[in-house]
Design an enzyme around this catalytic site. Structure first.
Site, PDB file in Angstrom:
ATOM      1  N   GLY A 119      41.787  63.315  30.699  1.00 29.05           N
ATOM      2  CA  GLY A 119      41.314  61.905  30.359  1.00 29.05           C
ATOM      3  C   GLY A 119      42.343  60.909  30.062  1.00 29.05           C
ATOM      4  N   PHE A 120      43.264  61.237  29.239  1.00 31.28           N
ATOM      5  CA  PHE A 120      44.157  60.150  28.812  1.00 31.28           C
ATOM      6  C   PHE A 120      45.698  60.763  28.621  1.00 31.28           C
ATOM      7  CE2 PHE A 120      39.996  58.970  27.367  1.00 31.28           C
ATOM      8  CZ  PHE A 120      40.072  57.633  27.847  1.00 31.28           C
ATOM      9  N   MET A 164      40.224  64.990  38.307  1.00 30.77           N
ATOM     10  CA  MET A 164      39.155  65.119  37.183  1.00 30.77           C
ATOM     11  C   MET A 164      37.827  64.281  37.636  1.00 30.77           C
ATOM     12  SD  MET A 164      42.136  64.628  34.555  1.00 30.77           S
ATOM     13  CE  MET A 164      43.178  63.916  35.709  1.00 30.77           C
ATOM     14  N   HIS A 206      45.346  66.006  41.099  1.00 29.84           N
ATOM     15  CA  HIS A 206      44.465  66.693  39.955  1.00 29.84           C
ATOM     16  C   HIS A 206      43.097  65.757  39.857  1.00 29.84           C
ATOM     17  CE1 HIS A 206      44.057  67.502  35.420  1.00 29.84           C
ATOM     18  NE2 HIS A 206      43.130  68.094  36.047  1.00 29.84           N
ATOM     19  N   GLY A 249      53.804  63.478  31.558  1.00 31.78           N
ATOM     20  CA  GLY A 249      53.616  62.113  31.681  1.00 31.78           C
ATOM     21  C   GLY A 249      54.393  61.299  30.793  1.00 31.78           C
ATOM     22  N   HIS A 267      52.762  64.420  40.096  1.00 33.22           N
ATOM     23  CA  HIS A 267      51.128  64.744  39.618  1.00 33.22           C
ATOM     24  C   HIS A 267      50.363  63.505  39.816  1.00 33.22           C
ATOM     25  CE1 HIS A 267      48.570  67.317  37.596  1.00 33.22           C
ATOM     26  NE2 HIS A 267      48.145  66.380  36.727  1.00 33.22           N
ATOM     27  N   MET A 270      40.923  60.347  38.322  1.00 31.79           N
ATOM     28  CA  MET A 270      39.618  60.220  37.427  1.00 31.79           C
ATOM     29  C   MET A 270      38.522  59.336  37.572  1.00 31.79           C
ATOM     30  SD  MET A 270      41.793  60.075  33.739  1.00 31.79           S
ATOM     31  CE  MET A 270      43.307  60.894  33.448  1.00 31.79           C
ATOM     32  N   ASP A 291      49.536  71.344  31.615  1.00 34.78           N
ATOM     33  CA  ASP A 291      49.094  69.823  31.953  1.00 34.78           C
ATOM     34  C   ASP A 291      48.551  69.050  30.420  1.00 34.78           C
ATOM     35  OD1 ASP A 291      48.973  67.137  32.659  1.00 34.78           O
ATOM     36  OD2 ASP A 291      47.111  67.636  34.021  1.00 34.78           O
ATOM     37  N   GLY A 292      49.408  68.342  29.748  1.00 36.03           N
ATOM     38  CA  GLY A 292      48.899  67.664  28.820  1.00 36.03           C
ATOM     39  C   GLY A 292      49.973  68.060  27.555  1.00 36.03           C
ATOM     40  N   GLY A 293      50.542  66.886  27.100  1.00 35.93           N
ATOM     41  CA  GLY A 293      51.353  67.061  25.931  1.00 35.93           C
ATOM     42  C   GLY A 293      52.669  67.721  25.976  1.00 35.93           C
ATOM     43  N   SER A 333      53.745  63.163  35.851  1.00 40.90           N
ATOM     44  CA  SER A 333      52.448  62.510  36.076  1.00 40.90           C
ATOM     45  C   SER A 333      52.642  61.055  35.949  1.00 40.90           C
ATOM     46  CB  SER A 333      51.610  63.315  35.068  1.00 40.90           C
ATOM     47  OG  SER A 333      50.557  62.187  34.800  1.00 40.90           O
ATOM     48  N   ASP A 337      46.843  62.076  38.837  1.00 41.94           N
ATOM     49  CA  ASP A 337      45.800  62.285  37.973  1.00 41.94           C
ATOM     50  C   ASP A 337      44.647  61.288  38.583  1.00 41.94           C
ATOM     51  OD1 ASP A 337      46.413  64.330  36.243  1.00 41.94           O
ATOM     52  OD2 ASP A 337      47.687  62.702  35.492  1.00 41.94           O
ATOM     53  N   MET A 377      44.957  73.350  31.114  1.00 39.52           N
ATOM     54  CA  MET A 377      44.965  72.070  30.484  1.00 39.52           C
ATOM     55  C   MET A 377      45.238  72.404  28.818  1.00 39.52           C
ATOM     56  SD  MET A 377      44.174  69.508  32.456  1.00 39.52           S
ATOM     57  CE  MET A 377      44.504  68.213  31.309  1.00 39.52           C
TER      58      MET A 377
HETATM   59  C1  DX5 Z   1      45.709  64.261  31.353  1.00 39.30           C
HETATM   60  C2  DX5 Z   1      46.250  64.309  32.652  1.00 39.30           C
HETATM   61  C3  DX5 Z   1      47.375  64.629  32.571  1.00 39.30           C
HETATM   62  C4  DX5 Z   1      48.351  63.592  31.890  1.00 39.30           C
HETATM   63  C5  DX5 Z   1      49.351  64.134  31.097  1.00 39.30           C
HETATM   64  O1  DX5 Z   1      44.075  64.121  31.601  1.00 39.30           O
HETATM   65  O2  DX5 Z   1      45.771  65.245  33.522  1.00 39.30           O
HETATM   66  O3  DX5 Z   1      48.125  64.802  34.003  1.00 39.30           O
HETATM   67  O4  DX5 Z   1      48.806  62.624  32.616  1.00 39.30           O
HETATM   68  O5  DX5 Z   1      50.011  63.104  30.272  1.00 39.30           O
HETATM   69  P1  DX5 Z   1      50.936  63.654  29.249  1.00 39.30           P
HETATM   70  O6  DX5 Z   1      52.218  64.511  29.437  1.00 39.30           O
HETATM   71  O7  DX5 Z   1      51.311  62.312  28.543  1.00 39.30           O
HETATM   72  O8  DX5 Z   1      50.027  64.464  28.299  1.00 39.30           O
HETATM   73 ZN    ZN Z   2      46.706  66.035  35.180  1.00 37.03          ZN
END
Ligand code: DX5
Ligand code: ZN
Length: 224
Positions: free
Chosen positions: A151-152, A77, A75, A203, A42, A46, A181-183, A17, A44, A146
């Protein structure tokens, strides 16, 4: 419409990402991950409304398209995906995921995406139960779970929420991709893969590292 295809379900894909990449060097960042042999990236999107952050829109996606042969996993959002889908497909999106939380008639959107030559994804936020997508998930090409509140980047992986992947995999069977997706990092990768995820978005675990290729390989190795 492009020739790029969503890889067959069941084959693990690490999907960087770019949210944590250097936005002033995106073409170079894409070249580096492409050289690591990934097939998807990926993106993102937003809108500062559905999530409290703003990233990129169709003009940036279109510019990136000129620099990359990667499959663009977009993605969205955003609060009104229906309004922007055509623009993202025109810009070069190959797959578009929208959030169930903002769509009343998801099947219409899925059909529209397919008509546009784009694969379709649906996403559930951490607080949204899997039942919300039970009927619609089998019509998608990929379902996104998710594992942080969107968001971040660089947030902490929500291990309890990740268990939703087990339910989603049960609903969609083996032929539809399940994305997390996420962490995501090498430490939690074996867990999400054991739950049934085959598409691992990462990411921070990639772009916070100087050696992006080694970071991608570390997630790949952890998935084995
Ligand atoms: C969060 C995004 C993710 C994000 C993941 O809102 O949708 O795609 O970039 O990043 P990491 O892997 O750092 O959580
Ligand atoms: Zn994402």
């Amino acid at each position: 419409m492009s020739d790029l295809r969503l890889p067959k379900a069941g084959i693990i894909e690490v999907v960087p990402s770019i949210l944590s990449a250097d936005f002033a060097q995106l073409a170079d960042e894409l070249a580096v991950i492409e050289s690591a042999g990934v097939s998807m990236v990926h993106l993102d999107i937003m809108d500062g409304h559905f999530v409290p952050n703003i990233t990129i829109g169709p003009p940036v996606v279109a510019k990136l398209r000129q620099h990359s042969k990667l499959f663009f996993d977009c993605h969205l959002m955003i609060s009104e995906p229906d309004k922007y889908i055509e623009h993202f497909v025109e810009a070069g999106a190959n797959h578009i995921t929208f959030h169930i939380e903002v769509v009343d008639e998801p099947q219409k959107l899925i059909d529209k995406l397919h008509k546009l030559g784009c694969t379709a994804g649906i996403c559930v936020n951490p607080d949204t139960p899997v039942q919300r997508i039970e009927k619609i998930a089998p019509l998608c090409d990929m379902v996104l779970v998710m594992t942080v509140h969107p968001g971040f980047g660089a947030q902490k992986f929500m291990s309890e929420v990740a268990k939703k992947v087990i339910k989603v995999r049960k609903i969609v069977g083996p032929d539809i991709r399940v994305e997390v997706d996420g962490g995501i990092n090498p430490q939690n990768t074996p867990t999400v893969v054991s739950y049934g995820a085959d598409t691992l978005v990462a990411g921070n675990a990639i772009f916070a590292k100087t050696d992006r290729i080694a970071a991608i390989n570390a997630i790949r190795d952890a998935a084995k």
